[in-house]
Scaffold this motif. Structure first.
Motif, PDB file in Angstrom:
ATOM      1  N   PHE A   1       0.799  -1.224   0.000  1.00 18.31           N
ATOM      2  CA  PHE A   1       0.000   0.000   0.000  1.00 18.31           C
ATOM      3  C   PHE A   1       0.832   1.274   0.000  1.00 18.31           C
ATOM      4  O   PHE A   1       0.277   2.359   0.138  1.00 18.31           O
ATOM      5  N   GLY A   2       2.122   1.159  -0.133  1.00 20.83           N
ATOM      6  CA  GLY A   2       2.920   2.337  -0.377  1.00 20.83           C
ATOM      7  C   GLY A   2       3.595   2.941   0.843  1.00 20.83           C
ATOM      8  O   GLY A   2       3.392   2.521   1.982  1.00 20.83           O
ATOM      9  N   TRP A   3       4.406   3.954   0.552  1.00 20.98           N
ATOM     10  CA  TRP A   3       5.234   4.595   1.566  1.00 20.98           C
ATOM     11  C   TRP A   3       4.431   5.368   2.598  1.00 20.98           C
ATOM     12  O   TRP A   3       4.947   5.713   3.658  1.00 20.98           O
ATOM     13  N   GLY A   4       3.187   5.655   2.288  1.00 19.17           N
ATOM     14  CA  GLY A   4       2.377   6.395   3.242  1.00 19.17           C
ATOM     15  C   GLY A   4       2.242   5.688   4.578  1.00 19.17           C
ATOM     16  O   GLY A   4       2.153   6.339   5.629  1.00 19.17           O
ATOM     17  N   ILE A   5       2.244   4.352   4.564  1.00 22.17           N
ATOM     18  CA  ILE A   5       2.180   3.596   5.820  1.00 22.17           C
ATOM     19  C   ILE A   5       3.395   3.910   6.685  1.00 22.17           C
ATOM     20  O   ILE A   5       3.267   4.153   7.897  1.00 22.17           O
ATOM     21  N   LEU A   6       4.577   3.912   6.072  1.00 19.99           N
ATOM     22  CA  LEU A   6       5.803   4.212   6.830  1.00 19.99           C
ATOM     23  C   LEU A   6       5.788   5.643   7.348  1.00 19.99           C
ATOM     24  O   LEU A   6       6.168   5.904   8.504  1.00 19.99           O
ATOM     25  N   ILE A   7       5.351   6.578   6.522  1.00 16.37           N
ATOM     26  CA  ILE A   7       5.282   7.977   6.955  1.00 16.37           C
ATOM     27  C   ILE A   7       4.322   8.125   8.129  1.00 16.37           C
ATOM     28  O   ILE A   7       4.615   8.820   9.115  1.00 16.37           O
ATOM     29  N   ASN A   8       3.185   7.455   8.053  1.00 18.24           N
ATOM     30  CA  ASN A   8       2.232   7.496   9.162  1.00 18.24           C
ATOM     31  C   ASN A   8       2.820   6.902  10.438  1.00 18.24           C
ATOM     32  O   ASN A   8       2.583   7.404  11.545  1.00 18.24           O
ATOM     33  N   MET A   9       3.587   5.835  10.299  1.00 22.99           N
ATOM     34  CA  MET A   9       4.207   5.202  11.466  1.00 22.99           C
ATOM     35  C   MET A   9       5.187   6.153  12.143  1.00 22.99           C
ATOM     36  O   MET A   9       5.215   6.270  13.368  1.00 22.99           O
ATOM     37  N   ILE A  10       5.988   6.845  11.343  1.00 26.08           N
ATOM     38  CA  ILE A  10       6.970   7.790  11.904  1.00 26.08           C
ATOM     39  C   ILE A  10       6.257   8.966  12.569  1.00 26.08           C
ATOM     40  O   ILE A  10       6.569   9.353  13.706  1.00 26.08           O
ATOM     41  N   LEU A  11       5.291   9.548  11.855  1.00 21.68           N
ATOM     42  CA  LEU A  11       4.564  10.699  12.392  1.00 21.68           C
ATOM     43  C   LEU A  11       3.791  10.329  13.651  1.00 21.68           C
ATOM     44  O   LEU A  11       3.802  11.084  14.646  1.00 21.68           O
ATOM     45  N   ALA A  12       3.146   9.180  13.633  1.00 23.53           N
ATOM     46  CA  ALA A  12       2.374   8.743  14.792  1.00 23.53           C
ATOM     47  C   ALA A  12       3.281   8.487  15.990  1.00 23.53           C
ATOM     48  O   ALA A  12       2.931   8.826  17.137  1.00 23.53           O
ATOM     49  N   SER A  13       4.441   7.890  15.769  1.00 24.02           N
ATOM     50  CA  SER A  13       5.365   7.602  16.874  1.00 24.02           C
ATOM     51  C   SER A  13       5.886   8.887  17.512  1.00 24.02           C
ATOM     52  O   SER A  13       5.955   8.995  18.745  1.00 24.02           O
ATOM     53  N   ILE A  14       6.248   9.857  16.683  1.00 29.18           N
ATOM     54  CA  ILE A  14       6.734  11.138  17.213  1.00 29.18           C
ATOM     55  C   ILE A  14       5.633  11.821  18.025  1.00 29.18           C
ATOM     56  O   ILE A  14       5.870  12.327  19.136  1.00 29.18           O
ATOM     57  N   THR A  15       4.415  11.824  17.489  1.00 29.89           N
ATOM     58  CA  THR A  15       3.290  12.442  18.198  1.00 29.89           C
ATOM     59  C   THR A  15       3.034  11.756  19.523  1.00 29.89           C
ATOM     60  O   THR A  15       2.788  12.412  20.548  1.00 29.89           O
ATOM     61  N   ALA A  16       3.081  10.431  19.521  1.00 32.46           N
ATOM     62  CA  ALA A  16       2.821   9.679  20.748  1.00 32.46           C
ATOM     63  C   ALA A  16       3.861   9.977  21.820  1.00 32.46           C
ATOM     64  O   ALA A  16       3.521  10.158  23.000  1.00 32.46           O
ATOM     65  N   ILE A  17       5.121  10.034  21.433  1.00 32.86           N
ATOM     66  CA  ILE A  17       6.188  10.303  22.403  1.00 32.86           C
ATOM     67  C   ILE A  17       6.036  11.710  22.987  1.00 32.86           C
ATOM     68  O   ILE A  17       6.170  11.912  24.209  1.00 32.86           O
ATOM     69  N   VAL A  18       5.749  12.680  22.130  1.00 36.12           N
ATOM     70  CA  VAL A  18       5.587  14.061  22.600  1.00 36.12           C
ATOM     71  C   VAL A  18       4.392  14.163  23.557  1.00 36.12           C
ATOM     72  O   VAL A  18       4.489  14.778  24.636  1.00 36.12           O
ATOM     73  N   CYS A  19       3.276  13.566  23.185  1.00 36.05           N
ATOM     74  CA  CYS A  19       2.079  13.635  24.040  1.00 36.05           C
ATOM     75  C   CYS A  19       2.294  12.904  25.360  1.00 36.05           C
ATOM     76  O   CYS A  19       1.863  13.383  26.421  1.00 36.05           O
ATOM     77  N   GLU A  20       2.958  11.759  25.301  1.00 34.24           N
ATOM     78  CA  GLU A  20       3.238  11.010  26.527  1.00 34.24           C
ATOM     79  C   GLU A  20       4.137  11.818  27.457  1.00 34.24           C
ATOM     80  O   GLU A  20       3.888  11.908  28.667  1.00 34.24           O
ATOM     81  N   ALA A  21       5.182  12.417  26.891  1.00 33.27           N
ATOM     82  CA  ALA A  21       6.108  13.216  27.701  1.00 33.27           C
ATOM     83  C   ALA A  21       5.394  14.423  28.309  1.00 33.27           C
ATOM     84  O   ALA A  21       5.598  14.755  29.485  1.00 33.27           O
ATOM     85  N   LEU A  22       4.542  15.068  27.517  1.00 32.57           N
ATOM     86  CA  LEU A  22       3.818  16.243  28.014  1.00 32.57           C
ATOM     87  C   LEU A  22       2.881  15.863  29.154  1.00 32.57           C
ATOM     88  O   LEU A  22       2.845  16.542  30.196  1.00 32.57           O
ATOM     89  N   ALA A  23       2.137  14.782  28.985  1.00 31.06           N
ATOM     90  CA  ALA A  23       1.183  14.375  30.019  1.00 31.06           C
ATOM     91  C   ALA A  23       1.886  13.980  31.310  1.00 31.06           C
ATOM     92  O   ALA A  23       1.457  14.358  32.407  1.00 31.06           O
ATOM     93  N   VAL A  24       2.971  13.230  31.183  1.00 28.85           N
ATOM     94  CA  VAL A  24       3.703  12.794  32.373  1.00 28.85           C
ATOM     95  C   VAL A  24       4.348  13.983  33.073  1.00 28.85           C
ATOM     96  O   VAL A  24       4.366  14.073  34.306  1.00 28.85           O
ATOM     97  N   ARG A  25       4.864  14.914  32.265  1.00 30.54           N
ATOM     98  CA  ARG A  25       5.484  16.108  32.839  1.00 30.54           C
ATOM     99  C   ARG A  25       4.467  16.950  33.597  1.00 30.54           C
ATOM    100  O   ARG A  25       4.758  17.469  34.698  1.00 30.54           O
ATOM    101  N   LEU A  26       3.256  17.092  33.064  1.00 28.85           N
ATOM    102  CA  LEU A  26       2.217  17.859  33.736  1.00 28.85           C
ATOM    103  C   LEU A  26       1.788  17.222  35.049  1.00 28.85           C
ATOM    104  O   LEU A  26       1.287  17.902  35.949  1.00 28.85           O
TER     105      LEU A  26
END
Length: 347
Positions: free
Chosen positions: A39-64
């Motif tokens: 299904f193309g490179w979009g799957i990989l791009i989504n995986m990278i973008l989703a992982s970065i977003t998840a790490i940032v949100c997790e760090a923000l929530a834990v920090r708060l």
């Protein structure tokens, strides 16, 4: 005072959360590669973008919450949620929807309840359903699998579509995307077409949608790896797949032109991904062995019901979330009898 433990319990292989999550991520890799291949490179791009977003949100929530950030990120649970979400959504999903979905999964489904171990729902599936209900067009627009795809996109083209919405010259959305095999199947059945007419189209493989069935094979391989390493037990995936197969075969034998063959349901859509990687979530699923059998079988039954008579063709996410709500009650009524209670041997 020192105490010497000369009898069990002993454990020679401590099983940490981070090790468990890494094993699940490792098992997910073959299926993810297959999804990228078909299904193309979009799957990989989504995986990278989703992982970065998840790490940032997790760090923000834990920090708060004034808690240490590194241990929360280091257990890899947020990354696993992101990867499961990324392989479930269309490859050209706009970037902002991926960010909204993952942020909702981490902040509103996981951290708002207290973090890992407290969330009553599977975060990835809750995010998937949120976007599917809110943005049905974007969430059901898939690329054709690689073999019949006449307009494959490069990595750069895929990134351009995801982040800017700009299509390659000469292409329209209608020419680039298509409905999923499940959507195409049940839409045509609703139009009173016979199954034999539908299956002659090039979209179909041996059991299910072309490309989807091979991705399912690789998710199955990853699931077998999880069983072999004892990260999960067999109760939920076997009962889920078994109940779905049995009910689908029953209706197929009743009317072979109106209900697809049972293996179609297994190898099309997110069934195998759901059976081994999503329904087995140790936090939101049942914990007793009998309860897991009931839980898995109920998910399989709900998948068939929603796919056949509901408004959404791939029902795995809905079925899992519905049974997440029922899991505490199922556990309550399936608790094993404790040793020493009535029925135990008395000396």
């Amino acid at each position: 005072m020192r105490f010497t433990t000369i009898t069990s319990p002993h454990s020679d292989r401590p099983n940490s959360v981070s090790k468990t999550m890494l094993l699940v991520i490792l098992a997910l890799i073959p299926g993810a590669i297959a999804m990228i291949w078909y299904f193309g490179w979009g799957i990989l791009i989504n995986m990278i973008l989703a992982s970065i977003t998840a790490i940032v949100c997790e760090a923000l929530a834990v920090r708060l919450r004034n808690r240490p950030v590194l241990p929360a990120i280091g257990d890899f649970s947020a990354v696993l949620t992101a990867l499961l979400f990324a392989v479930a959504v269309p490859p050209l999903l706009p970037w902002w929807l991926t960010v909204i979905g993952v942020a909702f999964a981490i902040l509103m489904v996981k951290q708002i309840y207290g973090g890992l171990g407290y969330n009553p729902f599977n975060p990835a599936m809750a995010a998937y359903v949120l976007l599917l209900v809110s943005y049905p067009v974007q969430m059901t627009s898939w690329l054709p699998p690689e073999m019949p795809n006449e307009n494959p996109l490069t990595f750069i083209q895929s990134a351009s579509v995801i982040f800017t919405g700009t299509l390659p010259a000469g292409l329209s959305w209608d020419a680039l995307t298509m409905a999923t095999p499940l959507d195409a199947m049940f839409t045509q059945l609703d139009q009173s077409k016979m199954l034999s007419e539908i299956l002659i189209q090039p979209l179909w493989g041996d059991f299910g949608g072309r490309g989807w069935e091979w991705a399912g094979n690789w998710f199955l391989l990853g699931g077998l790896f999880l069983l072999f390493t004892r990260v999960i037990s067999w109760h939920i995936p076997v009962s889920m797949l078994g109940s779905l197969l049995v009910i689908a075969m029953l209706f197929h034998f009743l009317d072979q032109e109106a209900y697809p063959f049972g293996m179609f349901h297994i190898f099309t859509g997110g069934t195998l991904l759901g059976a081994f990687f999503i329904a087995t979530d140790p936090v939101s699923a049942c914990t007793t062995k009998k309860g897991q059998l009931v839980y898995g079988a109920s998910i399989g039954l709900l998948v068939f019901i929603i796919r056949t008579w509901g408004g959404y063709p791939d029902a795995v996410a809905f079925a899992v979330l519905l049974m997440n709500m029922a899991a505490p009650t199922i556990d309550y009524y399936t608790q094993p009898r404790a040793f020493g209670h009535q029925g135990a041997r008395r000396d």
